[in-house]
Design a protein around this motif. Structure first.
Motif, PDB file in Angstrom:
ATOM      1  N   GLU A  83       3.324  -4.394  -2.510  1.00 11.27           N
ATOM      2  CA  GLU A  83       2.111  -4.316  -1.689  1.00 11.27           C
ATOM      3  C   GLU A  83       1.388  -5.651  -1.664  1.00 11.27           C
ATOM      4  OE1 GLU A  83       0.395   0.159  -1.314  1.00 11.27           O
ATOM      5  OE2 GLU A  83      -0.488  -1.137  -2.819  1.00 11.27           O
ATOM      6  N   SER A  86       3.146  -7.895   0.637  1.00  9.35           N
ATOM      7  CA  SER A  86       2.957  -7.511   2.038  1.00  9.35           C
ATOM      8  C   SER A  86       1.551  -7.851   2.522  1.00  9.35           C
ATOM      9  CB  SER A  86       3.233  -6.012   2.217  1.00  9.35           C
ATOM     10  OG  SER A  86       2.244  -5.224   1.574  1.00  9.35           O
ATOM     11  N   PHE A  87       0.536  -7.699   1.649  1.00 11.80           N
ATOM     12  CA  PHE A  87      -0.827  -8.082   2.021  1.00 11.80           C
ATOM     13  C   PHE A  87      -0.882  -9.569   2.366  1.00 11.80           C
ATOM     14  CE2 PHE A  87      -2.711  -4.635  -0.977  1.00 11.80           C
ATOM     15  CZ  PHE A  87      -2.341  -3.662  -0.071  1.00 11.80           C
ATOM     16  N   TRP A 149      -0.304  -6.851  11.403  1.00 11.59           N
ATOM     17  CA  TRP A 149      -1.022  -6.716  10.141  1.00 11.59           C
ATOM     18  C   TRP A 149      -1.167  -5.249   9.753  1.00 11.59           C
ATOM     19  CZ3 TRP A 149      -5.562  -4.288   8.751  1.00 11.59           C
ATOM     20  CH2 TRP A 149      -6.030  -4.566   7.457  1.00 11.59           C
ATOM     21  N   VAL A 153       0.582  -3.478   6.309  1.00 16.85           N
ATOM     22  CA  VAL A 153      -0.231  -2.972   5.190  1.00 16.85           C
ATOM     23  C   VAL A 153      -0.398  -1.456   5.233  1.00 16.85           C
ATOM     24  CG1 VAL A 153      -1.512  -5.148   5.103  1.00 16.85           C
ATOM     25  CG2 VAL A 153      -2.479  -3.207   6.372  1.00 16.85           C
ATOM     26  N   ARG A 169       4.388   2.400  -3.023  1.00 11.34           N
ATOM     27  CA  ARG A 169       3.592   1.789  -1.950  1.00 11.34           C
ATOM     28  C   ARG A 169       2.901   2.887  -1.158  1.00 11.34           C
ATOM     29  NH1 ARG A 169       6.219  -2.614   1.796  1.00 11.34           N
ATOM     30  NH2 ARG A 169       4.047  -2.506   2.472  1.00 11.34           N
TER      31      ARG A 169
END
Length: 212
Positions: A83, A86-87, A149, A153, A169
């Protein structure tokens, strides 16, 4: 003087220049917004809340990349670490797309200024018709920035998933920054359609004016 919908062309230029200033402020303001999302994570029997912006968690000084590098060698497991990565990746994409969009907005403002003062420099290249195409590109860039985005997320505004174990996740709950970015999507769609119709009308009126 060419008139469109009851107003002089220069008045429309002034109105659009103000709208472009707002557009630039909206794009930059969203990127600078501190609170974009939050999520609750279960760590054993305890619960932790993560709140973050595009690149940096709230209250922290380092980017998600730094915390990912620390996390991947820890006991947290791949879920939370993935995570964080990915952020960071989603934030980079958003900032790249919207920074480019912001630069194009400035170029459109320059075109309007040149046309307002009838500046002959690059007259054949910096046309109002091309400025409407550029604004369409801005709209597409921001749309892609937000959609990419949000997809990476796992953004949600209404059905936020909470209390997932840290090794899994899960989605994030959108807050001010994410809502502002979503508002910008609708703003640019409306602005782009209006601006295209206006420029098209101005072009037609100028052609009619020259033929007289």
């Amino acid at each position: 003087m060419v008139q469109v919908w009851g107003l002089d062309k220069k008045i429309w230029h002034f109105i659009n220049f103000i709208l472009l200033i707002l557009s630039f402020a909206f794009l930059v303001g969203a990127m600078d917004y501190e609170h974009w999302f939050s999520q609750y994570i279960l760590i054993g029997t305890g619960k932790s809340k993560l709140e973050g912006g595009l690149m940096i968690p709230i209250g922290k000084s380092d980017t998600y990349k730094k915390y990912y590098d620390d996390c991947k060698n820890s006991y947290y497991g791949s879920g939370f670490c993935d995570e964080l990565e990915s952020f960071y990746n989603a934030g980079v994409v958003y900032i790249l797309f919207d920074t480019l969009a912001s630069m194009i907005v400035v170029l459109i403002a320059v075109i309007i200024i040149f046309d307002f003062f009838r500046v002959g420099i690059l007259k054949n290249y910096l046309t109002l018709k091309k400025s409407s195409i550029l604004l369409f590109i801005v709209c597409v860039l921001h749309f892609l920035a937000f959609v990419i985005w949000a997809g990476i997320v796992k953004l949600s505004f209404t059905k936020c998933t909470y209390d997932y174990p840290i090794h899994e996740r899960h989605s994030v709950c959108g807050y001010g920054g994410a809502a502002f970015a979503l508002w910008n999507v609708f703003f640019f769609v409306i602005f782009t359609v209006y601006y295209y119709l206006l420029v098209r009308k101005i072009t037609m009126e100028e052609m009619n004016h020259e033929s007289i």
